[in-house]
Each structure stands twice: as structure tokens, then as C-alpha cells.
Design an enzyme around this catalytic site. Structure first.
Site, PDB file in Angstrom:
ATOM      1  NE  ARG A 142       0.236   6.864  -6.856  1.00 23.10           N
ATOM      2  CZ  ARG A 142       0.197   7.395  -5.629  1.00 23.10           C
ATOM      3  NH1 ARG A 142       0.821   6.797  -4.626  1.00 23.10           N
ATOM      4  NH2 ARG A 142      -0.469   8.505  -5.407  1.00 23.10           N
ATOM      5  CG  LEU A 197      -1.961  -1.060   1.371  1.00 21.71           C
ATOM      6  CD1 LEU A 197      -2.631  -0.986   2.748  1.00 21.71           C
ATOM      7  CD2 LEU A 197      -2.994  -0.930   0.274  1.00 21.71           C
ATOM      8  CG  ASP A 198      -0.073   5.066  -1.902  1.00 23.97           C
ATOM      9  OD1 ASP A 198      -0.464   5.440  -0.785  1.00 23.97           O
ATOM     10  OD2 ASP A 198      -0.702   5.290  -2.948  1.00 23.97           O
ATOM     11  CB  ALA A 199       3.764   6.610   1.998  1.00 23.28           C
TER      12      ALA A 199
END
Length: 262
Positions: free
Chosen positions: A196, A111-113
């Protein structure tokens, strides 16, 4: 009796009792009732022996993990943390959550930041590979807070599909949860593992994401687990996850594919 004549493997009752399925006596009842399969075949004899390292066992169709050294953890990853065990830029990473466990755990997918939510941590490399591989297509459910008022037409477009710069995409399911003060909450169900993808889909339909959380990964639900907290999977959850991972465990690698990074 010579070594070559000695029984090979371990009795099924002993293995399943050690795995916490049930007592040996109850396991025998399961065998008699035809509820246990080894490598896809129903076991009928009480004296059946197996190799716990190679044989696959399920009870009532639910996969059983025979290796008690394997650990499976659900984390509600908070925003501001990168999905890495060691970030080269010095940003907060997953070690703050894995250091409390004796085993060396790794994350399944990413999962992105700035995305929070459900992340699986495990030392089961085979399961991690299968579940994170884009070809496996495990279903994920996200709640996105987006700019603007999302209409029924926008929801229809998300499920009908459209082209992005890296190809056609559509949501398996989409529904509007709420609209308020110039923003909307949208629930998206996807099996894509593209980079994303949720943020790019919503931007493409004119509603950039301002907050994003993953609520579900395959059969696992985040529930009431607070952000920044973790817990081990329960037996039912683990069984469902292992069953899912074994269903398509023969998925071949596809060089160049990315794990999800929503």
C-alpha cells in the site's frame, strides 16, 4: 543414421513460424541479416536447431515466446474486487475474469480491493514470479485523487524522499495533474513493491488518497480499456514484457518480501 547421430532440436525457422513471428522464408532473411539471437548469441547459420523449451530467442532485441500454450491478459481491475483467485471471506475475486479463459490464469502482483487499474493475468509462472518480485523493481504509474490542494513543495518532497515506518521511500517521478474543489490529482511513478505504498506516501505528506488507479505496469499501458474488461496482450506488448522479464530473470528470492498491494 543412428539415434545418437540424428539432428537434435527443431529448426529455428519452424519454431519462429509456429510462434507467429514470420514465415519460414522471412525468418531465413532475418537470420542472414543477423537479426536473431539464441541465448544472447547472433545466429548465422540457416540450419540452426534449438530446444524451444530451454533456449531463449529474440528478434531485433525483442524476446519471443516460443511456448504457444502461454497466455497473457491485461485486466482493468475494478474497485471492490480483491486480487485473489479465491477469497476466503467470500468477497468478489478474480475468478469472474479468469473463468472465461481455458487456461488457469494467475495474477502478477496485487492491487488492493479499493484500487483499480492494470493487472496482468497469465499462466506463465516464471514471468509472474520475476515481475512481481520486489527486488525486480518494475516501474508502475498511478493516478491518485487525494484530499486537499497539493503544492509544488509537496511534489518536491515526494521525489526527494522521506522515511516511513518501514524505511525510506521516494517516488521516481511525481507531478500534479489537477486541483479542483478541495482535491488534487497526482501522478506517481514508483518501482517499489511495498505494501500500500502509494496510499501511505500520500497520507504521510498530508493528502490521503480517495481514489487510486494504476495506469501502467512496466511497458504496458492501460489505455482505453474499460474497468472490468480484459484483453490479450498484442505481440509488441508481449515482446516488451518478456524482454523486461528476461533482463533480470536471475533475481533471487528474498523471504519475507511482499508483492505490491497498492
Amino acid at each position: 543414421m543412428t539415434d545418437s547421430e540424428a539432428p537434435q532440436g527443431v529448426r529455428l525457422q519452424k519454431v519462429l513460424a509456429a510462434a507467429g513471428v514470420a514465415s519460414r522464408r522471412v525468418v531465413e532473411e532475418y537470420i542472414v541479416a543477423g537479426r536473431i539471437r539464441v541465448n544472447g548469441e547472433v545466429v548465422s547459420e540457416l540450419g540452426r536447431r534449438i530446444d524451444p523449451e530451454t533456449d531463449l530467442v529474440d528478434v531485433d532485441g525483442t524476446a519471443i515466446q516460443l511456448d504457444v500454450s502461454k497466455r497473457y491478459v491485461m485486466l482493468n481491475k475494478p474497485t471492490g474486487v480483491v486480487s485473489s483467485m479465491r477469497d476466503e471471506s467470500g468477497r468478489p475475486d478474480l475468478r469472474r475474469f479468469t473463468d472465461q479463459y481455458e487456461e488457469r490464469l494467475y495474477n502478477v502482483g496485487r492491487l488492493d480491493a479499493e484500487t483499480s487499474g492494470l493487472l496482468i493475468l497469465t499462466n506463465d509462472g516464471e514471468l509472474a514470479h520475476v515481475l512481481a518480485h520486489p527486488s525486480f523493481g518494475v516501474t508502475k504509474v498511478y493516478i491518485a485523487k487525494v484530499e486537499g490542494t497539493v503544492t509544488a513543495q509537496t511534489i518536491a518532497k515526494l521525489t526527494a524522499g522521506f522515511d516511513l515506518e518501514d524505511g525510506y521511500i521516494r517516488a521516481d517521478k511525481a507531478r500534479l495533474l489537477d486541483t479542483s474543489r478541495g482535491s488534487s490529482l497526482v501522478e506517481l511513478t514508483l518501482h517499489s513493491g511495498r505494501n500500500r505504498i502509494v496510499r501511505r506516501m500520500m497520507a504521510a505528506v498530508g493528502h490521503p488518497v480517495t481514489e487510486l488507479v494504476r495506469r501502467q505496469f512496466g511497458p504496458l499501458h492501460l489505455g482505453t480499456l474499460p474497468a472490468g474488461k480484459s484483453r490479450e496482450l498484442g505481440k509488441i506488448e508481449l515482446g516488451a514484457l518478456l524482454t523486461l522479464s528476461r533482463r533480470d530473470s536471475g533475481v533471487a528470492s528474498a523471504p519475507g518480501e511482499q508483492q505490491e498491494n497498492e
